[in-house]
Design an enzyme around this catalytic site. Sequence first.
Site, short mmCIF file in Angstrom:
data_model
loop_
_atom_site.label_atom_id
_atom_site.label_comp_id
_atom_site.label_asym_id
_atom_site.label_seq_id
_atom_site.Cartn_x
_atom_site.Cartn_y
_atom_site.Cartn_z
CB CYS A 84 29.32 -19.63 -7.06
SG CYS A 84 29.51 -21.39 -7.43
CB CYS A 138 27.20 -24.51 -6.18
SG CYS A 138 27.65 -23.50 -4.78
CB CYS A 190 32.15 -21.05 -4.64
SG CYS A 190 30.66 -21.53 -3.79
CE1 TYR A 218 15.29 21.30 -2.31
CE2 TYR A 218 14.24 19.20 -1.88
CZ TYR A 218 15.34 19.93 -2.28
OH TYR A 218 16.48 19.28 -2.64
CE LYS A 267 19.71 17.51 4.53
NZ LYS A 267 20.10 16.33 3.79
CG ASP A 277 18.16 9.96 2.85
OD1 ASP A 277 19.00 10.59 2.19
OD2 ASP A 277 18.44 9.00 3.59
CE LYS A 336 22.33 15.77 7.11
NZ LYS A 336 23.36 15.16 6.30
CD GLU A 368 11.14 23.71 2.82
OE1 GLU A 368 11.74 22.93 2.05
OE2 GLU A 368 11.12 24.93 2.67
CB CYS A 417 30.96 -25.77 -5.05
SG CYS A 417 31.05 -24.38 -6.17
P1 AMP Z 1 23.50 17.63 2.27
O1 AMP Z 1 23.51 16.67 1.10
O2 AMP Z 1 23.48 16.95 3.60
O3 AMP Z 1 24.46 18.75 2.13
O4 AMP Z 1 22.04 18.30 2.22
C1 AMP Z 1 21.66 19.08 1.13
C2 AMP Z 1 20.65 18.34 0.32
O5 AMP Z 1 19.48 18.09 1.05
C3 AMP Z 1 20.17 19.12 -0.84
O6 AMP Z 1 21.04 19.02 -1.93
C4 AMP Z 1 18.85 18.46 -1.15
O7 AMP Z 1 19.08 17.41 -2.07
C5 AMP Z 1 18.44 17.81 0.15
N1 AMP Z 1 17.14 18.24 0.65
C6 AMP Z 1 16.16 17.39 1.02
N2 AMP Z 1 15.07 18.04 1.44
C7 AMP Z 1 15.33 19.35 1.31
C8 AMP Z 1 14.57 20.55 1.57
N3 AMP Z 1 13.31 20.50 2.07
N4 AMP Z 1 15.16 21.73 1.31
C9 AMP Z 1 16.42 21.78 0.81
N5 AMP Z 1 17.19 20.70 0.55
C10 AMP Z 1 16.67 19.49 0.80
ZN ZN Z 2 29.61 -22.62 -5.47
#
Ligand code: AMP
Ligand code: ZN
Length: 666
Positions: A423, A429, A405, A224, A115, A117, A311, A113, A408
Amino acid sequence: MRPIEEKINSLREALHEHNHRYYIEDKPIISDYEFDHLLKELQKLEAEHPEFGDINSPTQRVGGGVTKNFKTIPHRFPMYSLSNTYSKEELELWEERIKKVLGEEAEISYTCELKFDGVSISLTYENGQLIQALTRGDGTQGDDITTNVKTINTIPLKLQGDYPPFFEIRGEIILPLEGFYKMNAERESLGEPLYMNPRNTASGSLKLQDSSLVAKRPLQCFLYALAGEKLPVSSQFEALEKARSMGFKVPESAKLVHSIDAVFQYIQYWDDQRKSLPYEIDGIVVKVNSFNQQQELGFTAKAPRWAMAYKYQTEQVSTVLRDVQYQVGRTGAITPVAHLEPVIISGTTVKRASLHNADQIEKLNLRLGDMVFVEKGGEIIPKIVGVDPSKRGVIDNKVDFITHCPECGSLLERESGEAQHYCKNETGCPPQRIGKIQHFIGRKAMDIEGLGGETVVLLFQQGLLNSVADLYRLEKEQILPLERMAEKSVSNLIDGIEKSKEKPFSKVLFGLGIRFVGETVAKKLCKQFKSIQALQQASLEELIQTEDIGERIAESVVNYLNNPQNIELINQLLSFGLNFVEETIERNSHEAFEGKRFVVSGVFQNYSREDLKKEIEMLGGSVVSSVSAKTDFIVAGEGMGPSKKKKAESLKIPILNEEAFNSLKK
Ligand code: AMP
Ligand code: ZN
């Protein structure tokens, strides 16, 4: 059941269904206009009949509930973190460890899957209804953000099909890049400091107290993992399919494979493809597919042994921090900028990196001369992600955030809850004064042809331009003697300024640069109050009652309009003949246009693009910027973008040329 209750229930059902078609399947069967109409009808009935209330009604999506303090609640099942790897070798070692437990001969399949962010979330459903949403917190307990989560359209409030009577589902709330860039463009046009990245912005959004503000953030949620007792599935991949059938947004990118080699192919494929995803991922998650095998493998104190995150490396280089300088924005916001020993990252030379704010500097514990690690991702400005303390000298030249600042000399202020220092010397300014004029002439405001930001600086330095009103006092003879000012360009400049007097009220109001008054807010204010006089007389309460205007904006407007210097400025602009009255355009709805979404692309013979858009809106349609399954028509002129064209064709969206557009109006 009373007929009215039946009516309410059937509206709710229809709206849940349409929400699903629109946000999960991306295949709506009614227009936005019809959807809004149904929603308004439901809102009205619910207001008249509070006895038929439902905490998961589709009307909850617009928000309204305010949470002062988010309650901390223990998780029924802990939310673990994931172990990380960075190479194929490490993945192979992981498989070896697994096989020690499951046996050398064990057949292992893996679910791969993306990951995401974002921010992880745990949702609890009882009898098909969303009853709770918790953040991960420390993994054993998290914050209750249910009210805010209900505003996210990709999270079902009511499930479809067959579902377990009680279970949890986990996923990630993300802010897609388009939404993030849009929010930042809005911040930029307001002169506010920019958001750092989509993840922090998503996480900040979920902690807003007012859920109606959360509803305006374009957040999404991908699911997921299922958690619970006696789940009706026996593997991760089945769990994903099951979740999809219940109405959750489960990414199609998940894939079931049968070897570590295949896992690695998936990783390589997405290493390349991730750059064109509409959201950010920071790696791949590999999970042993069979739940029986998962159970055998169990957990370490922090993470499951049956899952592994791979990663992606972002290119990082180290270089020397030479200096930190401070920029003053149009609204007085101070942004620290790191000056670096030039270094090449992904083929471009980097000399500067944003440090965002005082907390960021503190967190990095920066000293001048430090070796810092710099990263550059996508279009985002490079950032400093860490310091190498081993390379640090003995002299203590810690970077202390400035107190005054740099332009100014005013004492800087930082309000509680704000990350940025300001500021407050707005009128004295120099960069703030120049910034205000540059904002006024900008493309989205008065769009003055023949005048650019550099020239504003020059005219300011020459003492010819002290405020925006001075623009209308400029004379050719004053400008001609200045460097690089030819007869022709000076005429263009003066003409451009003259023409700007025709710009509508909303552009003038936006151009004034009132804090928190962006383009949309300016339009709303003009529509509601019609003239500057009426706006000046409006009370705080009246302003707050205007659609989309909250307390913060209202206060800022009142403060601005009551300041004697601003009153004087507006009077001068009035005397030069600028528009301070809203012209009312007759909306003349047309059946073929009403509630439809148009994308306008290319150049036209008989219309400017602006005029064409105005016309569409006047006829009841709306103009959107990018082509999606929700677009009804594309109006294409000469030189329509090839990617737009391809997308439109693949989605089978009718493309109208100018002639076809004209006949649509008949
Ligand atoms: P980390 O924060 O690096 O420990 O990674 C874990 C976090 O990855 C989990 O808490 C999820 O929030 C996130 N995550 C994102 N995509 C997935 C996925 N497909 N399966 C499981 N965790 C995921
Ligand atoms: Zn200023």
